[in-house]
Motif scaffolding. Structure first.
Motif, PDB file in Angstrom:
ATOM      1  N   THR A 103       0.841  -1.192   0.000  1.00 12.37           N
ATOM      2  CA  THR A 103       0.000   0.000   0.000  1.00 12.37           C
ATOM      3  C   THR A 103       0.882   1.250   0.000  1.00 12.37           C
ATOM      4  OG1 THR A 103      -0.088   0.183   2.416  1.00 12.37           O
ATOM      5  CG2 THR A 103      -1.748  -1.223   1.345  1.00 12.37           C
ATOM      6  N   PRO A 104       0.330   2.401  -0.385  1.00 13.05           N
ATOM      7  CA  PRO A 104       1.108   3.647  -0.337  1.00 13.05           C
ATOM      8  C   PRO A 104       1.649   3.964   1.059  1.00 13.05           C
ATOM      9  CG  PRO A 104      -0.858   3.958  -1.653  1.00 13.05           C
ATOM     10  CD  PRO A 104      -0.983   2.596  -1.021  1.00 13.05           C
ATOM     11  N   ALA A 105       0.912   3.585   2.098  1.00 13.19           N
ATOM     12  CA  ALA A 105       1.371   3.856   3.456  1.00 13.19           C
ATOM     13  C   ALA A 105       2.695   3.161   3.743  1.00 13.19           C
ATOM     14  CB  ALA A 105       0.320   3.418   4.473  1.00 13.19           C
ATOM     15  N   ALA A 106       2.899   1.975   3.169  1.00 13.62           N
ATOM     16  CA  ALA A 106       4.159   1.256   3.384  1.00 13.62           C
ATOM     17  C   ALA A 106       5.333   2.049   2.844  1.00 13.62           C
ATOM     18  CB  ALA A 106       4.095  -0.120   2.717  1.00 13.62           C
ATOM     19  N   LEU A 107       5.125   2.751   1.732  1.00 14.22           N
ATOM     20  CA  LEU A 107       6.215   3.508   1.107  1.00 14.22           C
ATOM     21  C   LEU A 107       6.706   4.648   1.979  1.00 14.22           C
ATOM     22  CD1 LEU A 107       4.842   3.656  -2.527  1.00 14.22           C
ATOM     23  CD2 LEU A 107       7.098   2.799  -1.900  1.00 14.22           C
ATOM     24  N   ILE A 108       5.801   5.322   2.673  1.00 12.69           N
ATOM     25  CA  ILE A 108       6.213   6.530   3.394  1.00 12.69           C
ATOM     26  C   ILE A 108       6.262   6.377   4.905  1.00 12.69           C
ATOM     27  CG2 ILE A 108       5.414   8.063   1.564  1.00 12.69           C
ATOM     28  CD1 ILE A 108       2.903   8.603   3.204  1.00 12.69           C
ATOM     29  N   ALA A 109       5.581   5.365   5.450  1.00 13.80           N
ATOM     30  CA  ALA A 109       5.481   5.339   6.911  1.00 13.80           C
ATOM     31  C   ALA A 109       5.694   3.985   7.558  1.00 13.80           C
ATOM     32  CB  ALA A 109       4.097   5.862   7.328  1.00 13.80           C
ATOM     33  N   ALA A 110       5.427   2.889   6.839  1.00 16.42           N
ATOM     34  CA  ALA A 110       5.402   1.590   7.497  1.00 16.42           C
ATOM     35  C   ALA A 110       6.705   0.816   7.404  1.00 16.42           C
ATOM     36  CB  ALA A 110       4.255   0.744   6.936  1.00 16.42           C
ATOM     37  N   ALA A 111       7.342   0.829   6.236  1.00 22.33           N
ATOM     38  CA  ALA A 111       8.503  -0.033   6.012  1.00 22.33           C
ATOM     39  C   ALA A 111       9.708   0.410   6.843  1.00 22.33           C
ATOM     40  CB  ALA A 111       8.875  -0.046   4.535  1.00 22.33           C
ATOM     41  N   PRO A 112      10.448  -0.551   7.425  1.00 21.17           N
ATOM     42  CA  PRO A 112      11.626  -0.198   8.219  1.00 21.17           C
ATOM     43  C   PRO A 112      12.845   0.142   7.379  1.00 21.17           C
ATOM     44  CG  PRO A 112      11.333  -2.572   8.223  1.00 21.17           C
ATOM     45  CD  PRO A 112      10.157  -1.993   7.499  1.00 21.17           C
ATOM     46  N   ASP A 113      12.908  -0.361   6.132  1.00 29.64           N
ATOM     47  CA  ASP A 113      14.069  -0.097   5.281  1.00 29.64           C
ATOM     48  C   ASP A 113      13.689  -0.314   3.818  1.00 29.64           C
ATOM     49  OD1 ASP A 113      14.201  -2.951   4.793  1.00 29.64           O
ATOM     50  OD2 ASP A 113      15.314  -3.152   6.662  1.00 29.64           O
ATOM     51  N   LEU A 114      14.617   0.029   2.916  1.00 25.45           N
ATOM     52  CA  LEU A 114      14.350  -0.056   1.485  1.00 25.45           C
ATOM     53  C   LEU A 114      14.177  -1.508   1.033  1.00 25.45           C
ATOM     54  CD1 LEU A 114      14.064   2.060  -0.781  1.00 25.45           C
ATOM     55  CD2 LEU A 114      16.398   1.514  -1.459  1.00 25.45           C
ATOM     56  N   ARG A 115      14.897  -2.418   1.651  1.00 24.34           N
ATOM     57  CA  ARG A 115      14.794  -3.833   1.273  1.00 24.34           C
ATOM     58  C   ARG A 115      13.380  -4.345   1.493  1.00 24.34           C
ATOM     59  NH1 ARG A 115      19.202  -7.957   3.532  1.00 24.34           N
ATOM     60  NH2 ARG A 115      20.464  -6.547   2.251  1.00 24.34           N
ATOM     61  N   ALA A 116      12.752  -3.912   2.583  1.00 24.19           N
ATOM     62  CA  ALA A 116      11.375  -4.329   2.850  1.00 24.19           C
ATOM     63  C   ALA A 116      10.433  -3.804   1.778  1.00 24.19           C
ATOM     64  CB  ALA A 116      10.944  -3.826   4.226  1.00 24.19           C
ATOM     65  N   LEU A 117      10.669  -2.589   1.306  1.00 26.04           N
ATOM     66  CA  LEU A 117       9.841  -2.030   0.236  1.00 26.04           C
ATOM     67  C   LEU A 117      10.029  -2.795  -1.064  1.00 26.04           C
ATOM     68  CD1 LEU A 117      10.191   1.842   0.722  1.00 26.04           C
ATOM     69  CD2 LEU A 117       8.188   0.413   1.167  1.00 26.04           C
ATOM     70  N   GLN A 118      11.281  -3.165  -1.360  1.00 33.65           N
ATOM     71  CA  GLN A 118      11.574  -3.846  -2.619  1.00 33.65           C
ATOM     72  C   GLN A 118      10.990  -5.254  -2.669  1.00 33.65           C
ATOM     73  OE1 GLN A 118      15.817  -3.168  -2.447  1.00 33.65           O
ATOM     74  NE2 GLN A 118      15.715  -1.627  -4.080  1.00 33.65           N
ATOM     75  N   ALA A 119      10.592  -5.782  -1.525  1.00 39.23           N
ATOM     76  CA  ALA A 119       9.921  -7.084  -1.518  1.00 39.23           C
ATOM     77  C   ALA A 119       8.516  -6.975  -2.103  1.00 39.23           C
ATOM     78  CB  ALA A 119       9.854  -7.631  -0.099  1.00 39.23           C
ATOM     79  N   ASP A 120       7.916  -5.783  -2.002  1.00 39.63           N
ATOM     80  CA  ASP A 120       6.538  -5.599  -2.454  1.00 39.63           C
ATOM     81  C   ASP A 120       6.404  -4.686  -3.658  1.00 39.63           C
ATOM     82  OD1 ASP A 120       5.079  -7.143  -0.416  1.00 39.63           O
ATOM     83  OD2 ASP A 120       5.882  -5.658   0.977  1.00 39.63           O
TER      84      ASP A 120
END
Length: 217
Positions: free
Chosen positions: A110-127
């Motif tokens: 979700t967009p929230a993960a991009l700006i507020a939820a994910a702890p690091d870039l690697r976590a974002l790149q999983a989704d």
């Protein structure tokens, strides 16, 4: 504390020469809490013979990484979206209705993960598939395409403001643009963004108003 603050400021200042993807990485690494006002404009797909339709709302936004955030809509209607780390709460004041969902199965792409939820870039790149997008409107942009084809998002773009030497305006989150699978476009612009403010411990606690209907999904 002074040393941490100096490191953080130096990193954010470095966003001035970075691309959107680099700015996102710095943002996720160094901005652990944030607070801002926001304006959201939702534009529906244009139908033949009709003028574009847009709805505007506004409110406040806070987050504490990872997985805690809240959007409080004040105008034109009162609504709240609160993530407390375990549950995502959605409250509609007009209906006096609360919807509760488990965060673990809701936030990943979700967009929230991009700006507020994910702890690091690697976590974002999983989704998300992440890539630099062209600079526009004085902002650096990163494009994020969900890897899952089951969701309702087509693409998300995040815009970062670079430090302005003339005004000494700090770098930070400036915009979030969302295109869903129905062709509806939402643009959130953030103003008076505060980097790493001290937020009260109960900022993300949600308590259903008296008499509210609670729907658990």
């Amino acid at each position: 504390m002074k040393r941490i603050a100096i490191i953080c400021i130096a990193a954010l200042a470095g966003m001035a020469g970075a691309g959107g993807l680099e700015s996102l990485e710095v943002f996720v690494k160094t901005v652990k809490t944030g607070r801002a006002d926001f304006t959201q404009v939702v534009t529906s797909p244009v139908k033949e013979g009709q003028a574009p339709r847009a709805k505007t709302s506004s409110g406040t936004f806070e987050f504490s990484r990872p997985n805690r955030f809240k959007f409080i809509y004040n105008k034109p209607f009162e609504q709240s979206i609160v993530a407390d780390g375990q549950t995502l709460w959605l409250f509609d004041a007009d209906l006096n209705q609360v919807t509760a969902r488990k965060q673990a199965s809701t936030l990943g792409s979700t967009p929230a993960a991009l700006i507020a939820a994910a702890p690091d870039l690697r976590a974002l790149q999983a989704d998300f598939a992440l890539a630099d997008a062209p600079d526009k409107d004085g902002l650096q942009w990163v494009a994020a395409t969900p890897k899952s084809k089951d969701g309702q998002l087509q693409t998300v773009r995040v815009g970062f403001r670079v430090r302005d030497p003339a005004t000494n305006q700090a770098a930070g989150l400036a915009a979030l643009e969302i295109l869903d699978s129905f062709g509806q476009r939402s643009l959130l612009t953030f103003n008076r963004f505060e980097i790493n403010p001290a937020l009260p411990g109960n900022s993300f606690q949600f308590k259903a108003p008296p008499g509210a209907d609670i729907i658990r999904q």
